[in-house]
Design a protein around this motif. Structure first.
Motif, short mmCIF file in Angstrom:
data_model
loop_
_atom_site.label_atom_id
_atom_site.label_comp_id
_atom_site.label_asym_id
_atom_site.label_seq_id
_atom_site.Cartn_x
_atom_site.Cartn_y
_atom_site.Cartn_z
N GLU A 191 33.92 26.15 38.48
CA GLU A 191 32.69 26.16 38.68
C GLU A 191 31.39 26.50 37.61
OE1 GLU A 191 30.40 30.09 41.21
OE2 GLU A 191 32.52 29.94 40.97
N ASP A 192 31.83 26.94 36.42
CA ASP A 192 31.13 27.15 35.37
C ASP A 192 30.64 26.11 34.87
OD1 ASP A 192 33.73 26.66 34.21
OD2 ASP A 192 33.59 28.56 33.15
N GLN A 193 31.25 24.98 35.05
CA GLN A 193 30.69 23.75 34.20
C GLN A 193 29.33 23.24 34.67
OE1 GLN A 193 32.14 22.49 31.88
NE2 GLN A 193 34.40 23.26 32.20
N HIS A 203 34.47 32.20 41.46
CA HIS A 203 34.54 33.27 40.43
C HIS A 203 34.53 34.83 41.25
CE1 HIS A 203 32.34 30.91 36.87
NE2 HIS A 203 33.62 30.67 37.09
N ALA A 204 34.81 35.49 40.57
CA ALA A 204 34.85 36.99 40.90
C ALA A 204 34.83 37.90 39.67
CB ALA A 204 36.16 37.00 41.84
N GLU A 205 34.93 39.35 40.05
CA GLU A 205 35.04 40.42 38.95
C GLU A 205 35.90 40.19 38.01
OE1 GLU A 205 32.49 42.46 38.13
OE2 GLU A 205 31.41 42.27 39.97
N ASN A 206 35.83 40.40 36.87
CA ASN A 206 37.05 40.21 35.93
C ASN A 206 37.67 41.79 35.90
OD1 ASN A 206 38.61 40.33 33.46
ND2 ASN A 206 37.03 39.42 32.24
N VAL A 207 38.87 41.65 36.39
CA VAL A 207 39.55 42.95 36.76
C VAL A 207 39.65 43.62 35.43
CG1 VAL A 207 41.89 42.10 36.61
CG2 VAL A 207 41.64 43.83 37.96
N ALA A 208 40.05 43.20 34.26
CA ALA A 208 40.28 43.78 32.96
C ALA A 208 38.91 44.44 32.64
CB ALA A 208 40.37 42.73 31.82
N GLU A 209 37.92 44.30 33.04
CA GLU A 209 36.61 44.63 33.01
C GLU A 209 36.24 45.97 33.95
OE1 GLU A 209 32.02 43.80 31.32
OE2 GLU A 209 33.05 42.26 32.51
N SER A 231 33.77 41.34 45.07
CA SER A 231 32.66 40.27 44.93
C SER A 231 32.13 39.40 45.83
CB SER A 231 32.59 39.58 43.58
OG SER A 231 33.74 38.79 43.32
N THR A 232 31.19 38.82 45.86
CA THR A 232 31.03 37.62 47.03
C THR A 232 30.71 36.29 46.36
OG1 THR A 232 28.51 38.18 46.87
CG2 THR A 232 29.92 39.29 48.33
N ILE A 233 31.12 35.54 47.07
CA ILE A 233 31.01 33.81 46.47
C ILE A 233 29.78 33.56 46.35
CG2 ILE A 233 31.45 31.62 46.88
CD1 ILE A 233 33.83 32.40 48.86
N ASP A 234 29.29 33.23 44.99
CA ASP A 234 28.00 32.70 44.73
C ASP A 234 27.63 31.22 45.48
OD1 ASP A 234 25.99 31.14 42.56
OD2 ASP A 234 26.00 33.46 42.18
N ASP A 235 26.36 31.40 45.69
CA ASP A 235 25.66 30.18 46.41
C ASP A 235 26.07 28.92 45.52
OD1 ASP A 235 24.87 31.71 48.50
OD2 ASP A 235 22.87 31.52 47.72
N ASN A 236 26.21 29.06 44.03
CA ASN A 236 26.47 27.99 43.57
C ASN A 236 27.77 27.09 43.63
OD1 ASN A 236 26.00 26.09 40.81
ND2 ASN A 236 28.10 27.05 40.26
N TRP A 237 28.79 28.19 44.18
CA TRP A 237 30.10 27.50 44.43
C TRP A 237 30.02 26.73 45.67
CZ3 TRP A 237 33.67 27.30 48.18
CH2 TRP A 237 34.96 26.90 47.85
N ALA A 290 43.07 36.49 36.28
CA ALA A 290 43.30 36.80 34.76
C ALA A 290 41.89 37.31 34.21
CB ALA A 290 43.88 35.96 33.97
N ASP A 291 40.94 36.63 34.81
CA ASP A 291 39.50 36.80 34.26
C ASP A 291 38.64 36.54 35.42
OD1 ASP A 291 39.44 34.15 34.07
OD2 ASP A 291 40.09 34.08 31.82
N ARG A 292 37.30 36.06 35.22
CA ARG A 292 36.48 35.73 36.15
C ARG A 292 36.84 34.37 36.85
NH1 ARG A 292 31.25 34.63 35.24
NH2 ARG A 292 30.59 35.10 37.34
N THR A 293 37.49 33.51 36.26
CA THR A 293 37.63 32.30 36.71
C THR A 293 39.14 31.94 36.87
OG1 THR A 293 35.83 31.72 35.49
CG2 THR A 293 37.18 29.91 35.98
N HIS A 294 40.09 32.30 36.13
CA HIS A 294 41.32 31.72 36.09
C HIS A 294 42.33 32.69 36.90
CE1 HIS A 294 39.23 30.42 32.35
NE2 HIS A 294 39.54 29.06 32.85
N LEU A 295 43.30 31.87 37.56
CA LEU A 295 44.13 32.70 38.46
C LEU A 295 45.24 33.10 37.47
CD1 LEU A 295 44.70 30.10 41.03
CD2 LEU A 295 43.18 32.19 41.24
N THR A 296 45.91 34.33 37.81
CA THR A 296 47.29 34.72 36.93
C THR A 296 48.31 34.02 37.42
OG1 THR A 296 47.82 36.14 39.00
CG2 THR A 296 46.06 37.31 37.56
N ARG A 297 49.26 33.78 36.53
CA ARG A 297 50.26 32.83 36.77
C ARG A 297 50.99 33.44 38.11
NH1 ARG A 297 53.97 33.38 31.61
NH2 ARG A 297 51.97 33.16 30.56
N GLN A 298 50.91 34.83 38.35
CA GLN A 298 51.84 35.27 39.36
C GLN A 298 51.25 34.92 40.56
OE1 GLN A 298 50.86 36.89 36.78
NE2 GLN A 298 52.66 37.93 35.89
#
Length: 739
Positions: free
Chosen positions: A593-595, A637-643, A656-662, A711-719
């Motif tokens: 999405e961030d591209q 995108h969603a909130e970064n759980v580590a933050e 969080s909510t889905i951004d209109d950009n998505w 794992a962050d705002r963008t990438h899925l955790t491996r689990q």
């Protein structure tokens, strides 16, 4: 060339410009506006070079030498008490608020700050000062203080050596103490240091902007510029009175302009910092030898803000970070209370900690002469008693605070680690995104219902589960193993042969094209496609979309990151060529999405149009293949759980909510796929992944059941990605028409 007779004196306008610079920094750090507020740090660097060098020259003119011990004692009294207080309080707050890994990281940052090398710690760890979407250290701002402290550590000795050299040059004149002396070696030496630093700044800013921004070597020239201004006093005193306000206001206007025009995308410092440095020079020069009438800086408010600017700078960033974590960056408390609280705490610190210690005799050597002590006692007994009482109270307070901090670290930290790092449970405990139904009995609808139930459970969970998978402290490290362990994110000829997944007996081949978001699906995509008879080969490149558009890397606007957009253009061309050579049976495409935000093209609508055209172009380049194409949409995108996750908040605080950009990006992707499908008489299905990670109301939780989603705002955790195996298998069974 002779030494200036008056190299330094108190300047109310310079105290005021510190206050203005402080306000700019506060708003930039709070709401990222003005976008170029980081130029205020250039103001501080130039001012420090001017004021400190002026003090050194004045001491040398009066005494014939520079007392290094005396200088360091004064700097310690001025800087250490407040900074140590902030470091201790921030470290303690981190222990009680942050999850354990972030708390420990904050403790380490505090240690490096105490050692005066905070900037090098952040530079060597790859910290991006402007990456506000990532968890940021509450002590990140200490990088600039470390730059100045390193300057204070070495500069007096350098200036003294140059002055001694100048004295040697004039030795033949047998001048008397305080007589004329050559300062040419001093000026030349400072100029050479400044030029070398500026040259390295230009080189490093293009080579590695993140390191360049934090480096002492790329900043020392700004301090040197300020130092050189100490030698222009005779010329500056000749400036006509009518011209002084013109110079001062021109400098102030230039500073404001770049504060609002510059963006974090610039390769800073580089050439760009010449403007704020020149603006500060104009303000300083305009007030040498006469008033500059820059009333914006000479009024009582600006001057008071300048007086507390040091302690305000110390306190503001940790207060902003903790307020954002506890209340959210959109909350009224964060937006409207953070700055007033920072200024109030700074004012109290200045009044009760900084000033009493700075004006005390702490660290000063004791006089041994009885006569001197008797004389000193009669003249200063009352003042010393008052100072002594203040210092005693301040030191007791600081010592007690430090003791509490040590007790907390030693006694509480192990228990905090146990309670804040949950023990991961087996996948399937509670509500899990992994299916447990018998093979063949599921449909896409029932599997989506299972995922929806897990998402709903995450939205309705009151407290962080004790058996989260992965643990909160491990989320940031749980990206796809194909990325983290196998180094297959950026595919090239070097790793092409090893970045393939599945037994060699599998007869069909699938290729994965796109960026890091694509590879984050791999823990679920690989077993899903393997079970359908496909080996999976990665042809991905980090930060690079499959769509034929030019991107800037980490930057959102302005200049490109080093190597961009060429890195992506070359990587995309290579991946497409390899795909044509492989002739795969299945092509899977995912662009993050961030591209759209990283594109060279400016404007939201223009970027979406370019993304659609770029997707059509890249798909068309593969038109000779008989493979089945498919586009797997990126997770929103969603909130970064580590933050956002802390020891005292709840999972709902990270929703969080889905951004209109998505949704807009999904639409143009579907339009591009439909256009290519019609032109090539084939199907190009687009898989909508939003309901796998968010509710029908577009609410996106941090956890699904007891599994952390990202794992962050963008990438899925491996689990979590592994738990998508069943839905991915069902989707591709439908696309491929197999059972």
């Amino acid at each position: 060339m002779s030494a200036p007779q008056r190299v330094s004196s108190f300047r109310g306008d310079l105290e005021g410009i510190r206050g203005i610079a402080l306000v700019i920094i506060l708003f930039t750090h709070l709401i990222e506006w003005p976008t170029g507020g980081f130029v205020a740090l250039d103001v501080f660097f130039v001012l420090s070079g001017y004021l400190i060098t002026g003090l050194l020259l004045r001491e040398y003119r009066l005494t014939g030498t520079i007392s290094l011990n005396g200088f360091y004692r004064r700097r310690i009294r001025r800087l250490m008490p407040s900074s140590m207080l902030v470091l201790v309080v921030t470290a303690l707050a981190g222990l009680y608020i942050f999850i354990f890994s972030r708390a420990v990281s904050t403790l380490w940052d505090a240690l490096w700050s105490v050692l005066l090398v905070s900037n090098w710690n952040f530079a060597l760890n790859g910290t991006d000062y402007f990456a506000t979407s990532l968890p940021q250290s509450p002590l990140l701002h200490f990088w600039s203080l470390s730059v100045e402290e390193q300057f204070y550590l070495f500069w007096p000795a350098i200036v003294l050596a140059l002055l001694v050299l100048g004295a040697g040059v004039r030795h033949a004149r047998r001048r008397s103490a305080g007589g004329p002396q050559s300062i040419r070696p001093v000026v030349v030496g400072i100029a050479v240091i400044g030029l070398l630093s500026f040259g390295w700044n230009l080189f490093q800013s293009d080579l590695n902007p993140q390191v360049s921004y934090l480096s002492t070597l790329t900043r020392i020239w700004e301090l040197a510029v300020g130092a050189l201004l100490c030698f222009v006093t005779p010329l500056a005193q000749k400036i006509p009175a009518a011209l002084r306000p013109v110079l001062a206001w021109a400098g102030f206007a230039a500073l404001l302009v770049v504060a609002f025009l510059y963006t974090p995308a610039l390769h800073y410092p580089g050439y760009w910092c010449l403007v704020p440095v020149a603006a500060t020079v104009l303000i300083i020069v305009a007030g040498i030898g006469g008033p500059s009438h820059l009333v914006i800086t000479t009024n009582p408010v600006s001057r008071y803000l300048g007086k507390i600017s040091y302690t305000s700078y110390l306190w503001h960033w940790p207060i902003f970070i903790f307020a954002g974590v506890l209340f959210g960056k959109e909350s009224p408390i964060y937006l409207f209370a953070s700055i007033p609280v920072s200024l109030a705490v700074a004012a109290l610190t200045t009044r009760f900690i900084e000033d009493p210690i700075r004006h005390s005799n702490w660290l000063e050597p004791q006089k041994r002469s009885r006569g001197h002590r008797h004389h000193h006692r009669h003249r200063h007994h009352k003042a010393n008693r008052q100072h002594g009482q203040r210092v005693k109270v301040s030191l007791i307070t600081a010592g007690a605070t430090l003791a509490v901090a040590l007790i907390a670290v030693i006694g509480i930290a192990p228990q905090m680690q146990k309670s804040s790092i949950p023990v991961a449970s087996a996948v399937g405990s509670g509500v899990s995104p992994t299916s447990t139904a018998a093979p063949g009995t599921d449909t896409i609808a029932t599997e989506e219902s299972r995922l929806s139930a897990a998402v709903s459970a995450g939205l309705n969970t009151a407290d962080w589960p004790d058996d989260l998978t992965p643990a909160l402290d491990k989320a940031i490290d749980s990206r796809a193993p194909q990325w983290v362990d196998d180094n297959c994110l950026d595919t090239s000829e070097d790793n092409y042969a090893t970045c393939i997944y599945g037994d060699a007996s599998l007869t069909k081949t699938a290729v994965l094209l796109g960026d890091s978001t694509a590879i984050s699906y791999m823990p679920g995509l690989v077993p899903a496609l393997n079970s359908l008879g496909y080996r999976v080969r990665t042809l991905t490149h980090g930060q690079c979309p499959f769509a034929n558009v030019q991107v800037l890397g980490q930057a959102e606007n302005g200049q490109a990151a080093p190597g961009f957009p060429g890195f992506c253009d070359d990587g995309r061309a290579w991946s497409i060529q390899k795909t044509l050579e492989i002739k795969p049976d299945l092509v899977v495409i995912t662009d993050g999405e961030d591209q759209t935000g990283a594109m060279v093209v400016q404007g939201d609508d223009a970027r979406l149009r370019a993304m659609q055209a770029g997707m059509e172009d890249s798909l068309t380049q593969l038109s000779s293949l008989t493979a089945q194409f498919s586009i797997l949409a990126s997770p929103p995108h969603a909130e970064n759980v580590a933050e956002c996750a802390t020891r005292i908040n709840h999972p709902s605080d990270c929703t969080s909510t889905i951004d209109d950009n998505w949704f807009k990006l999904l639409k143009v992707t579907k339009d591009a796929a439909a256009s290519v499908a019609a032109a090539q008489n084939r199907t190009v299905p687009v898989i909508d992944s939003s309901l796998w990670v968010c509710s029908e109301r577009s609410a996106c939780p941090a956890i699904a059941g007891k599994t952390i989603i990202r794992a962050d705002r963008t990438h899925l955790t491996r689990q979590f990605a592994a738990g998508l195996q069943d839905i991915l298998k069902l989707e591709y069974q439908r696309i491929l028409g197999v059972s």
